[in-house]
Scaffold this active site. Structure first.
Site, mmCIF file in Angstrom:
data_model
loop_
_atom_site.group_PDB
_atom_site.id
_atom_site.type_symbol
_atom_site.label_atom_id
_atom_site.label_comp_id
_atom_site.label_asym_id
_atom_site.label_seq_id
_atom_site.Cartn_x
_atom_site.Cartn_y
_atom_site.Cartn_z
ATOM 1 N N SER A 241 -52.893 72.969 78.308
ATOM 2 C CA SER A 241 -51.540 72.877 78.750
ATOM 3 C C SER A 241 -50.862 73.413 78.185
ATOM 4 O O SER A 241 -49.727 73.613 78.648
ATOM 5 C CB SER A 241 -51.836 70.923 79.090
ATOM 6 N N ARG A 242 -51.428 73.835 77.055
ATOM 7 C CA ARG A 242 -50.282 74.597 75.080
ATOM 8 C C ARG A 242 -49.568 75.489 75.897
ATOM 9 O O ARG A 242 -48.502 76.176 74.961
ATOM 10 C CB ARG A 242 -50.422 73.729 74.427
ATOM 11 N N LEU B 177 -52.169 69.591 84.271
ATOM 12 C CA LEU B 177 -53.781 70.071 84.763
ATOM 13 C C LEU B 177 -54.180 71.742 85.574
ATOM 14 O O LEU B 177 -52.854 73.070 85.789
ATOM 15 C CB LEU B 177 -54.091 69.867 86.362
ATOM 16 N N HIS B 178 -54.377 72.174 84.788
ATOM 17 C CA HIS B 178 -55.139 74.212 84.816
ATOM 18 C C HIS B 178 -56.872 74.119 85.452
ATOM 19 O O HIS B 178 -56.642 72.842 85.982
ATOM 20 C CB HIS B 178 -55.031 75.043 83.577
ATOM 21 N N LYS C 202 -64.377 73.028 75.393
ATOM 22 C CA LYS C 202 -62.711 73.067 74.874
ATOM 23 C C LYS C 202 -62.416 72.887 73.651
ATOM 24 O O LYS C 202 -61.590 73.422 72.466
ATOM 25 C CB LYS C 202 -61.765 73.247 75.976
ATOM 26 N N HIS D 8 -59.133 71.797 83.971
ATOM 27 C CA HIS D 8 -59.461 70.272 84.326
ATOM 28 C C HIS D 8 -59.960 70.007 85.524
ATOM 29 O O HIS D 8 -61.424 69.068 85.553
ATOM 30 C CB HIS D 8 -57.968 69.499 83.918
#
Ligand code: AMP
Length: 292
Positions: free
Chosen positions: A187-188, A34-35, A150, A38
């Site tokens: 996340s990538r 998570l960032h 996104k 999210h």
């Protein structure tokens, strides 16, 4: 206090209990790592509902052969802490066996919205997404589910699945959260080297070039797409292999010839082995090009 539940029946029971208390249920599905992107969905959910369920499930069926399912970042304990700190009551963390049992013969085909763009580059991806989202919504039965702009094509597909299958929840799209330099959080991004991280800025730069040109009156989608491609070539040269750059109708996702009202610019490409996608809204003004 956050409750971590791994079985569908526990989640059904917990949500049913909340509902009996008259609570409105919000749901944020994620694949974890998570960032702040999210967490912006979690915050939107907390603001609009009384109890928030977030799922963390790296769904194997939406990854193709040779994609990054095994490498996908997993840090579930840290994720749960972040969810708890932001007010999530229930973290749903099923295993693949819990989600799919002995396999699943029935899938959800998302139709024409899935045929282009990500659907073309990643065959089967949106069938996996539509199927898992349908299953998660059937388990949680939220009043409102929150998804990020996104993943714009995914958001449109989810809205369509929910409408066409009468899943009975509202789908809310939340704006893309970006780093200070404009790169969309993903996340990538964790896969990128420092150099690739810098080159990745070609994607938001390309979107901004198209957005600006449209704001100054450019209506030809071909010109806007060429501008996006040129910006990527200038900023990243051959290091960023574009999968597509497109200007599309915001609902049908079909390519436009002219931008007369609202449109969406979509872009995706690969830096080394990392795939990145981004998009932005395009609005034309009444000005003619070159300020005339
Ligand atoms: P994922 O974990 O990548 O499957 O994403 C879970 C949800 O978070 C999806 O609805 C995404 O569109 C959303 N999301 C991912 N990155 C961002 C971002 N930078 N800003 C807003 N939402 C995001």
């Amino acid at each position: 206090m956050i409750e971590r539940l791994s079985s569908k029946s526990e989640v059904r029971a917990a949500v049913a209990a909340a509902r009996r208390d008259g609570k409105r249920v919000g749901f944020v599905p994620t694949m974890g790592a998570l960032h702040a992107g999210h967490l912006s969905l979690v915050q939107a959910a907390c603001a609009r509902t009384d109890i928030v369920v977030a799922s963390i499930f790296v769904n194997p069926t939406q990854f193709g052969p040779g994609e990054d399912f095994d490498a996908y970042p997993r840090r579930i304990e840290a994720d749960i802490e972040l969810l708890a700190a932001d007010g999530v009551e229930i973290a749903f963390t099923p295993s693949a066996a819990e989600m799919y049992g002995d396999g699943a013969a029935v899938t959800v085909e998302p139709g024409p919205l899935a045929s282009r763009w990500e659907g073309e580059v990643r065959p089967g991806h949106f069938t996996g997404v539509a199927t898992v989202v349908t299953k998660l919504l059937s388990v949680v039965r939220p009043d409102i589910a929150f998804f990020g702009e996104k993943d714009y094509q995914q958001l449109q597909i989810v809205k369509r699945v929910v409408a066409d299958l009468d899943l009975g929840c509202q789908v809310v799209g939340c704006p893309t959260v970006r780093d200070e330099d404009g790169l969309a959080l993903s996340s990538r991004n964790a896969y990128l080297t420092a150099e690739e991280r810098h080159l990745a800025l070609a994607l938001p730069a390309a979107l901004e070039a198209a957005e600006q040109a449209a704001a100054w009156g450019e209506r030809s989608a071909d010109v806007l797409v060429a501008l996006m491609r040129d910006t990527v070539a200038e900023r990243a040269g051959g290091a960023l292999a574009l999968d597509y750059a497109a200007v599309v109708d915001p609902e049908t996702l079909e390519p436009l010839e002219r931008v007369d009202h609202r449109a969406r610019a979509l872009i995706a490409g690969r830096l080394g082995s990392t795939r990145l996608i981004d998009n932005c809204s395009i609005t034309v003004t009444d000005r003619e090009p070159n300020g005339a």
